[in-house]
Design an enzyme around this catalytic site. Sequence first.
Site, PDB file in Angstrom:
ATOM      1  N   HIS A   1       0.757  -1.367   0.306  1.00 52.04           N
ATOM      2  CA  HIS A   1       0.299   0.244   0.096  1.00 52.04           C
ATOM      3  C   HIS A   1       0.776   1.347  -0.369  1.00 52.04           C
ATOM      4  CE1 HIS A   1       0.337  -0.809   4.497  1.00 52.04           C
ATOM      5  NE2 HIS A   1       1.114   0.871   4.410  1.00 52.04           N
TER       6      HIS A   1
HETATM    7  P1  TYD Z   1      -2.048  -3.071   8.054  1.00 49.76           P
HETATM    8  O1  TYD Z   1      -1.517  -1.854   7.324  1.00 49.76           O
HETATM    9  O2  TYD Z   1      -2.690  -3.818   6.157  1.00 49.76           O
HETATM   10  O3  TYD Z   1      -0.571  -4.274   7.499  1.00 49.76           O
HETATM   11  P2  TYD Z   1       0.569  -4.237   6.300  1.00 49.76           P
HETATM   12  O4  TYD Z   1       0.243  -2.996   5.485  1.00 49.76           O
HETATM   13  O5  TYD Z   1       1.724  -3.984   7.742  1.00 49.76           O
HETATM   14  O6  TYD Z   1       0.166  -6.038   6.234  1.00 49.76           O
HETATM   15  O7  TYD Z   1      -2.753  -3.456   8.471  1.00 49.76           O
HETATM   16  C1  TYD Z   1      -2.822  -4.722   8.942  1.00 49.76           C
HETATM   17  C2  TYD Z   1      -4.322  -4.241  10.094  1.00 49.76           C
HETATM   18  O8  TYD Z   1      -3.877  -4.157  11.168  1.00 49.76           O
HETATM   19  C3  TYD Z   1      -5.888  -4.001   9.134  1.00 49.76           C
HETATM   20  O9  TYD Z   1      -6.398  -4.095   9.113  1.00 49.76           O
HETATM   21  C4  TYD Z   1      -5.627  -2.818   9.533  1.00 49.76           C
HETATM   22  C5  TYD Z   1      -5.455  -2.985  11.336  1.00 49.76           C
HETATM   23  N1  TYD Z   1      -3.937  -1.801  11.984  1.00 49.76           N
HETATM   24  C6  TYD Z   1      -5.014  -0.781  12.883  1.00 49.76           C
HETATM   25  O10 TYD Z   1      -5.860  -1.328  13.097  1.00 49.76           O
HETATM   26  N2  TYD Z   1      -4.174  -0.008  13.228  1.00 49.76           N
HETATM   27  C7  TYD Z   1      -2.436   0.606  13.227  1.00 49.76           C
HETATM   28  O11 TYD Z   1      -2.466   1.061  13.885  1.00 49.76           O
HETATM   29  C8  TYD Z   1      -2.257  -0.668  11.606  1.00 49.76           C
HETATM   30  C9  TYD Z   1      -0.801   0.118  11.303  1.00 49.76           C
HETATM   31  C10 TYD Z   1      -3.493  -1.438  11.044  1.00 49.76           C
END
Ligand code: TYD
Length: 134
Positions: A51
């Site tokens: 992302h």
């Molecule tokens: P995501 O940002 O998609 O993980 P990455 O990019 O590291 O692979 O986040 C994974 C899940 O956690 C998603 O459902 C959103 C949630 N999340 C939160 O609730 N709070 C946060 O601060 C972060 C970073 C993620």
Amino acid sequence: MKPYTELLDFKTLGDDRGSLVALEENYNTPFAIKRVYYIFETKSGVRRGYHAHKYLKQLAICISGSCTFLLEDGTTKKDIFLDSPNKGLLIEGLVWREMYDFSEDCILLILASEHFNEDDYIRDYDTFLKLATS
Ligand code: TYD
């Protein structure tokens, strides 16, 4: 905000007991910190991220083990290997990121400039490319 990434060096305070790094908002961190989260126990072979963010600024520090970031601004791609608690990867602006090659003991600490907001995410690569190259 222009896409910008930089590998920052943090001063390590050490004595014969070991090492310590202190991060202080707007002193040796380049933005005010609203959120801290960490990624750990990442399974072998997992690649995550996929992302970009519209406004969020982040500072990623591998406080244990190692992992690699793929960063892309729409025209150039680079891989940054993080394996030291005294290095911080600053990511600002529209940058596509993927994280991979997590070591078993990797703890990836992220300091973020904003509270969690799903609306700030761009999770579709083609949408990112269109925005990044427009
Ligand atoms: P995501 O940002 O998609 O993980 P990455 O990019 O590291 O692979 O986040 C994974 C899940 O956690 C998603 O459902 C959103 C949630 N999340 C939160 O609730 N709070 C946060 O601060 C972060 C970073 C993620």
